[in-house]
Design a protein around this motif. Structure first.
Motif, PDB file in Angstrom:
ATOM      1  N   PRO A  76       0.834  -1.190   0.000  1.00  0.00           N
ATOM      2  CA  PRO A  76       0.000   0.000   0.000  1.00  0.00           C
ATOM      3  C   PRO A  76       0.875   1.248   0.000  1.00  0.00           C
ATOM      4  O   PRO A  76       2.024   1.213   0.442  1.00  0.00           O
ATOM      5  CB  PRO A  76      -0.796  -0.109   1.304  1.00  0.00           C
ATOM      6  CG  PRO A  76      -0.655  -1.516   1.760  1.00  0.00           C
ATOM      7  CD  PRO A  76       0.594  -2.043   1.145  1.00  0.00           C
ATOM      8  N   ALA A  77       0.310   2.357  -0.460  1.00  0.00           N
ATOM      9  CA  ALA A  77       1.079   3.593  -0.565  1.00  0.00           C
ATOM     10  C   ALA A  77       1.636   4.028   0.785  1.00  0.00           C
ATOM     11  O   ALA A  77       2.738   4.556   0.863  1.00  0.00           O
ATOM     12  CB  ALA A  77       0.193   4.700  -1.143  1.00  0.00           C
ATOM     13  N   ALA A  78       0.898   3.831   1.875  1.00  0.00           N
ATOM     14  CA  ALA A  78       1.356   4.263   3.187  1.00  0.00           C
ATOM     15  C   ALA A  78       2.521   3.422   3.686  1.00  0.00           C
ATOM     16  O   ALA A  78       3.260   3.845   4.561  1.00  0.00           O
ATOM     17  CB  ALA A  78       0.208   4.196   4.182  1.00  0.00           C
ATOM     18  N   GLN A  79       2.716   2.215   3.128  1.00  0.00           N
ATOM     19  CA  GLN A  79       3.775   1.342   3.597  1.00  0.00           C
ATOM     20  C   GLN A  79       4.937   1.253   2.611  1.00  0.00           C
ATOM     21  O   GLN A  79       5.872   0.514   2.839  1.00  0.00           O
ATOM     22  CB  GLN A  79       3.217  -0.060   3.845  1.00  0.00           C
ATOM     23  CG  GLN A  79       2.193  -0.103   4.948  1.00  0.00           C
ATOM     24  CD  GLN A  79       1.594  -1.483   5.092  1.00  0.00           C
ATOM     25  OE1 GLN A  79       1.853  -2.371   4.300  1.00  0.00           O
ATOM     26  NE2 GLN A  79       0.780  -1.649   6.104  1.00  0.00           N
ATOM     27  N   ARG A  80       4.865   1.983   1.508  1.00  0.00           N
ATOM     28  CA  ARG A  80       5.932   1.951   0.522  1.00  0.00           C
ATOM     29  C   ARG A  80       7.217   2.497   1.103  1.00  0.00           C
ATOM     30  O   ARG A  80       7.212   3.452   1.857  1.00  0.00           O
ATOM     31  CB  ARG A  80       5.559   2.822  -0.673  1.00  0.00           C
ATOM     32  CG  ARG A  80       4.950   2.078  -1.803  1.00  0.00           C
ATOM     33  CD  ARG A  80       4.884   2.973  -2.997  1.00  0.00           C
ATOM     34  NE  ARG A  80       4.279   4.237  -2.607  1.00  0.00           N
ATOM     35  CZ  ARG A  80       3.421   4.897  -3.333  1.00  0.00           C
ATOM     36  NH1 ARG A  80       3.060   4.458  -4.485  1.00  0.00           N
ATOM     37  NH2 ARG A  80       2.912   6.025  -2.924  1.00  0.00           N
ATOM     38  N   ALA A  81       8.314   1.885   0.717  1.00  0.00           N
ATOM     39  CA  ALA A  81       9.618   2.401   1.120  1.00  0.00           C
ATOM     40  C   ALA A  81       9.909   3.646   0.295  1.00  0.00           C
ATOM     41  O   ALA A  81       9.537   3.717  -0.875  1.00  0.00           O
ATOM     42  CB  ALA A  81      10.692   1.354   0.885  1.00  0.00           C
ATOM     43  N   PRO A  82      10.556   4.644   0.890  1.00  0.00           N
ATOM     44  CA  PRO A  82      10.855   5.844   0.116  1.00  0.00           C
ATOM     45  C   PRO A  82      11.828   5.532  -1.016  1.00  0.00           C
ATOM     46  O   PRO A  82      12.696   4.675  -0.880  1.00  0.00           O
ATOM     47  CB  PRO A  82      11.483   6.789   1.152  1.00  0.00           C
ATOM     48  CG  PRO A  82      11.852   5.944   2.305  1.00  0.00           C
ATOM     49  CD  PRO A  82      10.993   4.718   2.256  1.00  0.00           C
ATOM     50  N   ALA A  83      11.661   6.248  -2.132  1.00  0.00           N
ATOM     51  CA  ALA A  83      12.550   6.062  -3.270  1.00  0.00           C
ATOM     52  C   ALA A  83      13.943   6.588  -2.933  1.00  0.00           C
ATOM     53  O   ALA A  83      14.942   6.085  -3.424  1.00  0.00           O
ATOM     54  CB  ALA A  83      11.996   6.780  -4.492  1.00  0.00           C
ATOM     55  N   VAL A  84      13.998   7.611  -2.084  1.00  0.00           N
ATOM     56  CA  VAL A  84      15.262   8.172  -1.631  1.00  0.00           C
ATOM     57  C   VAL A  84      15.545   7.584  -0.250  1.00  0.00           C
ATOM     58  O   VAL A  84      14.688   7.623   0.622  1.00  0.00           O
ATOM     59  CB  VAL A  84      15.179   9.711  -1.558  1.00  0.00           C
ATOM     60  CG1 VAL A  84      16.463  10.299  -1.021  1.00  0.00           C
ATOM     61  CG2 VAL A  84      14.837  10.287  -2.915  1.00  0.00           C
ATOM     62  N   PRO A  85      16.723   7.027  -0.014  1.00  0.00           N
ATOM     63  CA  PRO A  85      17.021   6.438   1.298  1.00  0.00           C
ATOM     64  C   PRO A  85      16.911   7.465   2.432  1.00  0.00           C
ATOM     65  O   PRO A  85      17.181   8.649   2.242  1.00  0.00           O
ATOM     66  CB  PRO A  85      18.465   5.944   1.166  1.00  0.00           C
ATOM     67  CG  PRO A  85      18.727   5.858  -0.295  1.00  0.00           C
ATOM     68  CD  PRO A  85      17.833   6.862  -0.949  1.00  0.00           C
ATOM     69  N   ARG A  86      16.521   6.990   3.603  1.00  0.00           N
ATOM     70  CA  ARG A  86      16.345   7.837   4.783  1.00  0.00           C
ATOM     71  C   ARG A  86      17.628   8.621   5.092  1.00  0.00           C
ATOM     72  O   ARG A  86      17.563   9.788   5.478  1.00  0.00           O
ATOM     73  CB  ARG A  86      15.960   6.963   5.973  1.00  0.00           C
ATOM     74  CG  ARG A  86      15.716   7.717   7.250  1.00  0.00           C
ATOM     75  CD  ARG A  86      15.343   6.797   8.394  1.00  0.00           C
ATOM     76  NE  ARG A  86      14.263   5.884   8.066  1.00  0.00           N
ATOM     77  CZ  ARG A  86      12.967   6.158   8.187  1.00  0.00           C
ATOM     78  NH1 ARG A  86      12.587   7.316   8.634  1.00  0.00           N
ATOM     79  NH2 ARG A  86      12.056   5.262   7.864  1.00  0.00           N
ATOM     80  N   GLU A  87      18.789   7.999   4.920  1.00  0.00           N
ATOM     81  CA  GLU A  87      20.061   8.672   5.212  1.00  0.00           C
ATOM     82  C   GLU A  87      20.263   9.871   4.289  1.00  0.00           C
ATOM     83  O   GLU A  87      20.781  10.904   4.706  1.00  0.00           O
ATOM     84  CB  GLU A  87      21.242   7.698   5.072  1.00  0.00           C
ATOM     85  CG  GLU A  87      21.244   6.589   6.093  1.00  0.00           C
ATOM     86  CD  GLU A  87      20.272   5.455   5.746  1.00  0.00           C
ATOM     87  OE1 GLU A  87      19.877   5.318   4.558  1.00  0.00           O
ATOM     88  OE2 GLU A  87      19.881   4.730   6.673  1.00  0.00           O
ATOM     89  N   GLU A  88      19.867   9.724   3.026  1.00  0.00           N
ATOM     90  CA  GLU A  88      19.999  10.836   2.084  1.00  0.00           C
ATOM     91  C   GLU A  88      19.040  11.963   2.451  1.00  0.00           C
ATOM     92  O   GLU A  88      19.406  13.143   2.366  1.00  0.00           O
ATOM     93  CB  GLU A  88      19.742  10.361   0.646  1.00  0.00           C
ATOM     94  CG  GLU A  88      19.805  11.464  -0.386  1.00  0.00           C
ATOM     95  CD  GLU A  88      21.142  12.194  -0.442  1.00  0.00           C
ATOM     96  OE1 GLU A  88      21.143  13.380  -0.834  1.00  0.00           O
ATOM     97  OE2 GLU A  88      22.180  11.605  -0.093  1.00  0.00           O
ATOM     98  N   VAL A  89      17.836  11.633   2.870  1.00  0.00           N
ATOM     99  CA  VAL A  89      16.879  12.663   3.304  1.00  0.00           C
ATOM    100  C   VAL A  89      17.446  13.388   4.525  1.00  0.00           C
ATOM    101  O   VAL A  89      17.357  14.614   4.621  1.00  0.00           O
ATOM    102  CB  VAL A  89      15.503  12.038   3.610  1.00  0.00           C
ATOM    103  CG1 VAL A  89      14.559  13.077   4.204  1.00  0.00           C
ATOM    104  CG2 VAL A  89      14.893  11.443   2.346  1.00  0.00           C
ATOM    105  N   ALA A  90      18.064  12.657   5.452  1.00  0.00           N
ATOM    106  CA  ALA A  90      18.675  13.273   6.636  1.00  0.00           C
ATOM    107  C   ALA A  90      19.810  14.215   6.223  1.00  0.00           C
ATOM    108  O   ALA A  90      19.942  15.313   6.785  1.00  0.00           O
ATOM    109  CB  ALA A  90      19.179  12.205   7.593  1.00  0.00           C
ATOM    110  N   ARG A  91      20.619  13.816   5.251  1.00  0.00           N
ATOM    111  CA  ARG A  91      21.702  14.686   4.777  1.00  0.00           C
ATOM    112  C   ARG A  91      21.140  15.957   4.141  1.00  0.00           C
ATOM    113  O   ARG A  91      21.663  17.057   4.363  1.00  0.00           O
ATOM    114  CB  ARG A  91      22.595  13.941   3.782  1.00  0.00           C
ATOM    115  CG  ARG A  91      23.595  13.005   4.444  1.00  0.00           C
ATOM    116  CD  ARG A  91      24.635  12.501   3.451  1.00  0.00           C
ATOM    117  NE  ARG A  91      24.091  11.553   2.481  1.00  0.00           N
ATOM    118  CZ  ARG A  91      23.956  10.248   2.707  1.00  0.00           C
ATOM    119  NH1 ARG A  91      24.318   9.742   3.864  1.00  0.00           N
ATOM    120  NH2 ARG A  91      23.462   9.459   1.785  1.00  0.00           N
TER     121      ARG A  91
END
Length: 181
Positions: A76-91
């Motif tokens: 489901p859309a709410a459980q999809r993994a982000p296309a951009v890794p979490r570490e990159e979003v944090a950076r």
């Protein structure tokens, strides 16, 4: 001479009135509450949920759009993994905070240090949540107890505009360390 209720009797009567009100209020259940007009229109963004895809109501009844697999296939859309890794979003979020550092030092840190010089360094952890489009939808600030300056924290909360990152494709929450000066 007039009679007054004793304290235990008054408490008992008050409790009975509250219990009756709760019973009568909950008796009809949540179906008695009118739905929010935005929810009826399909806009789930006010609850922080992704809006259902076009034609979701038809597919919920068992009909599938052409090219769709069987129900239950895919996440489901709410459980999809982000296309951009979490570490990159944090950076990216850290870079956005660093870009605002000079303005925050001028507006929040320098006036606080002029009024009270200790502690010199203040440390924070920003909890940032971004939606699939990269817009900030929630923010929290955690202060380090050893380097606490509530005046600077309050100023940061109001002076820092919402942070944006490149669209991650799904909702992402990150923790970003930050310190001043």
């Amino acid at each position: 001479m007039s009679r007054q209720l004793s304290t235990p009797t008054a408490i008992l009567l008050g409790s009975a009135m509250i219990a009756a009100a709760v019973y009568l209020g909950l008796r009809h259940g949540p179906a008695a509450v009118a739905p929010d007009s935005r929810a009826a229109a399909g806009d789930a963004s006010h609850r922080g949920e992704p809006a259902p895809p076009a034609g979701a109501a038809e597919r919920a009844s068992g009909e599938r759009a052409p090219g769709e697999g069987a129900p239950g296939e895919g996440a489901p859309a709410a459980q999809r993994a982000p296309a951009v890794p979490r570490e990159e979003v944090a950076r990216q979020a850290a870079r956005a905070l660093e870009a605002r550092r000079p303005a925050l030092v001028e507006r929040c840190y320098k006036p606080a240090i002029a009024a009270r010089p200790a502690p010199r360094e203040v440390k924070y952890v920003f909890n940032l949540t971004f939606d699939a489009q990269g817009r900030q939808i929630a923010r929290g600030i955690i202060e380090d107890r050893e380097a606490s300056r509530p005046d600077v924290t309050a100023c940061l909360a109001t002076a820092l505009p919402p942070v944006a990152v490149e669209p991650p494709g799904a909702s992402v929450r990150v923790d970003v360390p930050f310190s001043l000066p």
